[in-house]
Enzyme design. Structure first.
Site, PDB file in Angstrom:
ATOM      1  N   ASP A 181     -62.816 -45.402  -0.218  1.00  0.00           N
ATOM      2  CA  ASP A 181     -63.931 -45.373  -1.159  1.00  0.00           C
ATOM      3  C   ASP A 181     -64.282 -43.942  -1.537  1.00  0.00           C
ATOM      4  OD1 ASP A 181     -64.079 -48.106  -0.958  1.00  0.00           O
ATOM      5  OD2 ASP A 181     -65.750 -48.112   0.447  1.00  0.00           O
ATOM      6  N   ARG A 182     -64.969 -43.803  -2.635  1.00  0.00           N
ATOM      7  CA  ARG A 182     -65.341 -42.474  -3.122  1.00  0.00           C
ATOM      8  C   ARG A 182     -66.061 -41.647  -2.055  1.00  0.00           C
ATOM      9  NH1 ARG A 182     -69.069 -41.259  -8.503  1.00  0.00           N
ATOM     10  NH2 ARG A 182     -68.995 -38.979  -8.391  1.00  0.00           N
TER      11      ARG A 182
END
Length: 253
Positions: A103-104
């Site tokens: 994920d970011r």
């Protein structure tokens, strides 16, 4: 070899993603658009992706990145956000790509390579490639919830149970170490959210026996030959050694 395998060898993407590229009609063989990933080709064929001539890569590259926050795990982003490729763009002239996704705002170990066969192997559920994460929660985890997660919980897309679960710091029960081999999207965050916890920080400290030891956040290094061999020849002893390494690596920053 199959066309999608050739694309993977050419450093376009993993074999699985290459199959989607072929099906989308972006690949031609000797001037003819081919949409069947298993179409047989050889290095003598004129193979192009979106008009660009491809050739099988001979020089394989393996990079371990300690991913920082605010970088997405894609080759490029239409919205102009920072990607992990920005961090390794000076590492090699070869076209490498991330294996798997983070994920970011998830940090930690990320592998980038142009070895399509290896990427396919590491992504395949059959090999049960394990990952270890250090999770920082918004509040201490109570014993009942800890035991519930140990036994496994049912999410909207099925049942999942961690391979190992431990408190990273005996004095701070808001920091949890979890080992898991599931590749489902956002699986770790969703497991804790299911029990009413907000994940404040998520850091992958191990992936397929690779750790971020001596690699600062946002920095990278090439894999050693021994590490590459271990990745390529995973066997029963790999799983045993990996298990033994869980406690030692949980809690490392």
């Amino acid at each position: 070899m199959p066309l999608n395998k050739f694309l993977a060898h050419a450093g376009i993407s993993s074999r699985r993603d290459a199959a989607d590229i072929v099906r989308s009609g972006k690949v031609s063989v000797n001037g003819q658009i081919i949409t069947e990933p298993g179409f047989k080709v050889s290095e003598k064929d004129d193979i192009r992706a979106q008009g660009q001539k491809l050739s099988a890569r001979k020089h394989l590259v393996y990079i371990l990145l300690n991913k920082p926050k605010d970088h997405i795990t894609t080759m490029e982003d239409p919205q102009g956000r920072k990607t992990v490729m920005d961090l390794v763009k000076k590492a090699t002239p070869e076209r490498v790509y991330p294996v798997g996704r983070l994920d970011r705002n998830t940090t930690g170990v990320l592998l980038l390579t142009n070895d399509g066969d290896l990427a396919q192997k590491l992504s395949h559920p059959r090999y049960e490639v394990r990952k270890i994460y250090e999770v920082t929660l918004d509040k201490p985890m109570i014993k009942k919830d800890f035991e519930t997660m140990q036994n496994g919980i049912t999410l909207e897309d099925g049942f999942v149970r961690p391979d190992a679960l431990a408190f990273a710091d005996a004095k701070d029960r808001s920091v949890i170490g979890i080992e898991i081999h599931s590749g489902k999207n956002r699986i770790v965050r969703r497991m804790f959210e299911q029990l009413g916890y907000d994940v404040r920080n998520l850091d992958r400290v191990m992936y397929a026996n690779l750790t971020k030891k001596n690699v600062e956040r946002g920095k990278w290094r090439f894999l050693a030959e021994k590490e590459i061999r271990l990745l390529k020849f995973m066997n029963a002893s790999y799983a045993k050694k990996h298990k033994e390494a869980v406690q030692k690596n949980i809690g490392k920053k």
